[in-house]
Scaffold this motif. Structure first.
Motif, PDB file in Angstrom:
ATOM      1  N   PRO A 277       5.481   9.027  -2.134  1.00 17.30           N
ATOM      2  CA  PRO A 277       5.786   8.627  -0.758  1.00 17.30           C
ATOM      3  C   PRO A 277       7.214   8.092  -0.642  1.00 17.30           C
ATOM      4  O   PRO A 277       7.825   7.662  -1.623  1.00 17.30           O
ATOM      5  CB  PRO A 277       4.766   7.522  -0.473  1.00 17.30           C
ATOM      6  CG  PRO A 277       3.683   7.717  -1.478  1.00 17.30           C
ATOM      7  CD  PRO A 277       4.337   8.291  -2.688  1.00 17.30           C
ATOM      8  N   HIS A 278       7.712   8.113   0.585  1.00 20.61           N
ATOM      9  CA  HIS A 278       9.068   7.609   0.837  1.00 20.61           C
ATOM     10  C   HIS A 278       9.226   6.182   0.340  1.00 20.61           C
ATOM     11  O   HIS A 278      10.262   5.822  -0.227  1.00 20.61           O
ATOM     12  CB  HIS A 278       9.368   7.664   2.335  1.00 20.61           C
ATOM     13  CG  HIS A 278      10.639   6.974   2.715  1.00 20.61           C
ATOM     14  ND1 HIS A 278      11.886   7.498   2.460  1.00 20.61           N
ATOM     15  CD2 HIS A 278      10.852   5.768   3.307  1.00 20.61           C
ATOM     16  CE1 HIS A 278      12.808   6.656   2.887  1.00 20.61           C
ATOM     17  NE2 HIS A 278      12.220   5.601   3.403  1.00 20.61           N
ATOM     18  N   ALA A 279       8.181   5.357   0.534  1.00 17.35           N
ATOM     19  CA  ALA A 279       8.268   3.949   0.123  1.00 17.35           C
ATOM     20  C   ALA A 279       8.489   3.832  -1.382  1.00 17.35           C
ATOM     21  O   ALA A 279       9.256   2.981  -1.851  1.00 17.35           O
ATOM     22  CB  ALA A 279       7.002   3.201   0.532  1.00 17.35           C
ATOM     23  N   ALA A 280       7.819   4.684  -2.170  1.00 15.85           N
ATOM     24  CA  ALA A 280       7.971   4.644  -3.627  1.00 15.85           C
ATOM     25  C   ALA A 280       9.340   5.176  -4.048  1.00 15.85           C
ATOM     26  O   ALA A 280       9.981   4.630  -4.945  1.00 15.85           O
ATOM     27  CB  ALA A 280       6.863   5.456  -4.288  1.00 15.85           C
ATOM     28  N   ARG A 281       9.806   6.248  -3.399  1.00 22.29           N
ATOM     29  CA  ARG A 281      11.123   6.784  -3.742  1.00 22.29           C
ATOM     30  C   ARG A 281      12.221   5.780  -3.405  1.00 22.29           C
ATOM     31  O   ARG A 281      13.200   5.631  -4.148  1.00 22.29           O
ATOM     32  CB  ARG A 281      11.360   8.102  -3.007  1.00 22.29           C
ATOM     33  CG  ARG A 281      10.428   9.219  -3.434  1.00 22.29           C
ATOM     34  CD  ARG A 281      11.027  10.586  -3.129  1.00 22.29           C
ATOM     35  NE  ARG A 281      11.375  10.747  -1.726  1.00 22.29           N
ATOM     36  CZ  ARG A 281      10.539  11.228  -0.808  1.00 22.29           C
ATOM     37  NH1 ARG A 281       9.303  11.573  -1.158  1.00 22.29           N
ATOM     38  NH2 ARG A 281      10.914  11.353   0.437  1.00 22.29           N
ATOM     39  N   ALA A 282      12.044   5.055  -2.290  1.00 24.84           N
ATOM     40  CA  ALA A 282      13.027   4.045  -1.905  1.00 24.84           C
ATOM     41  C   ALA A 282      13.077   2.908  -2.925  1.00 24.84           C
ATOM     42  O   ALA A 282      14.148   2.369  -3.236  1.00 24.84           O
ATOM     43  CB  ALA A 282      12.703   3.486  -0.520  1.00 24.84           C
ATOM     44  N   TRP A 283      11.905   2.550  -3.477  1.00 23.78           N
ATOM     45  CA  TRP A 283      11.872   1.504  -4.512  1.00 23.78           C
ATOM     46  C   TRP A 283      12.622   1.959  -5.759  1.00 23.78           C
ATOM     47  O   TRP A 283      13.390   1.192  -6.352  1.00 23.78           O
ATOM     48  CB  TRP A 283      10.433   1.146  -4.840  1.00 23.78           C
ATOM     49  CG  TRP A 283      10.306   0.139  -5.945  1.00 23.78           C
ATOM     50  CD1 TRP A 283      10.210   0.388  -7.279  1.00 23.78           C
ATOM     51  CD2 TRP A 283      10.309  -1.295  -5.816  1.00 23.78           C
ATOM     52  NE1 TRP A 283      10.144  -0.785  -7.999  1.00 23.78           N
ATOM     53  CE2 TRP A 283      10.194  -1.827  -7.125  1.00 23.78           C
ATOM     54  CE3 TRP A 283      10.373  -2.166  -4.730  1.00 23.78           C
ATOM     55  CZ2 TRP A 283      10.154  -3.199  -7.352  1.00 23.78           C
ATOM     56  CZ3 TRP A 283      10.328  -3.535  -4.968  1.00 23.78           C
ATOM     57  CH2 TRP A 283      10.219  -4.040  -6.260  1.00 23.78           C
TER      58      TRP A 283
END
Length: 299
Positions: A277-283
């Motif tokens: 997910p975008h949230a994981a890639r952003a992390w």
């Protein structure tokens, strides 16, 4: 076969019974029991051996449980990808972190991440690295902190490489040494972490490569307790250098261990080939940015 019946079945196995599973899926115990019975009728097999209030998996149940975890993880991937496709500015990051080193390494990241992505909910779980790998593999968390090397089931991004230090009582004969060869510790009692902590195999495999099996005096999941046991003279402990420097104790010193295999190599891992997910890639992008800067500052 409906996903809701698979979800009910999986939660019965995870939670150890129908009543706890019902709380997790927000329905009644009778509805969960009916869903599992419907799944068994559809498959023509008994999946759970019901003994009183306890239920254990049959051989067929183990196969269905393993497959159900994969199917439900794929469903979650699908929904996450569609949510991102619709451009929603909300979501969640399911993050698993180990107890060792997380406060020193990752606490600053949370504040930065929150300021950049205020709509993202962070769901944090803490376990030893081996348990976190299981949660990642089962699709229960997006990213998990673990120690390299990891199996080919995972993709990974490096976080930090640290030498391992030995903790000694300050009056120990070796406390005056600048660095200590591992073989000089072979006759001493070791204080290790509990099973499931990935630091243990690193220490034990290094000892085996030097031709000895250490005597284990105690195990604990608490860093502070291990430090106190060392101070009390029960044995020697081990921590990555970064953490050892932060756990200052009047009666304990820490020294580098001279052994090429004694390194703590932290990384974030995720299922190989899985949709992130975008949230994981952003992390991951933030972690790479922050730790690259730290590396440049230290060089």
């Amino acid at each position: 076969m409906e996903l809701r019946t698979l979800r009910a079945f999986v939660e019965v196995v995870r939670r150890g019974g129908f009543s706890e599973a019902a709380k997790t899926v927000f329905t009644t115990q009778s509805a969960v029991s009916k869903a599992v019975r419907q799944l068994e009728d559809e498959l023509g097999l008994t999946l759970l051996d019901r003994i009183g209030h306890r239920s254990t998996l049959t051989a067929a149940g183990e196969i269905v449980y393993r497959r159900a975890l994969t199917m439900l993880a794929e469903r979650d991937d699908l929904l996450a990808e569609l949510e991102e496709f619709r451009g929603l500015k909300r979501g969640r990051l399911r993050l698993g972190l180990p107890p060792i080193g997380s406060d020193a390494l990752f606490a600053p990241l949370f504040a930065i991440y929150r300021s950049r992505y205020p709509g993202i909910e962070i769901q944090l779980v803490e376990h030893g690295s081996k348990r976190l790998e299981e949660l990642v593999r089962d699709g229960e968390v997006d990213l998990g902190g673990s120690l390299l090397p990891v199996s080919e089931a995972f993709d990974w991004q490096e976080v930090r490489l640290e030498p391992i230090h030995v903790l000694l009582p300050e009056d120990h004969p070796l406390a005056s040494e600048e660095a200590i060869p591992l073989e000089r510790l072979k006759d001493m009692a070791f204080i290790l972490f509990d099973a499931g902590f990935a630091l243990n195999p690193i220490i034990l495999e290094a000892c085996q490569s030097r031709g000895f099996e250490p005597q284990v005096a105690a195990r604990s999941s608490q860093i502070n307790f291990i430090v106190e046991l060392v101070a009390a003279g029960l044995g020697v402990g081990f921590l990555p250098r970064l953490i050892a420097r932060q756990r200052v104790h009047a009666g304990v010193v820490h020294r580098p261990v001279i052994d090429p295999g004694m390194n703590w190599h932290m990384a974030f891992v995720w299922r190989r080939g899985a949709y992130l997910p975008h949230a994981a890639r952003a992390w991951l992008e933030l972690a790479a940015e922050v730790f690259q800067k730290k590396g440049q500052a230290q060089s």
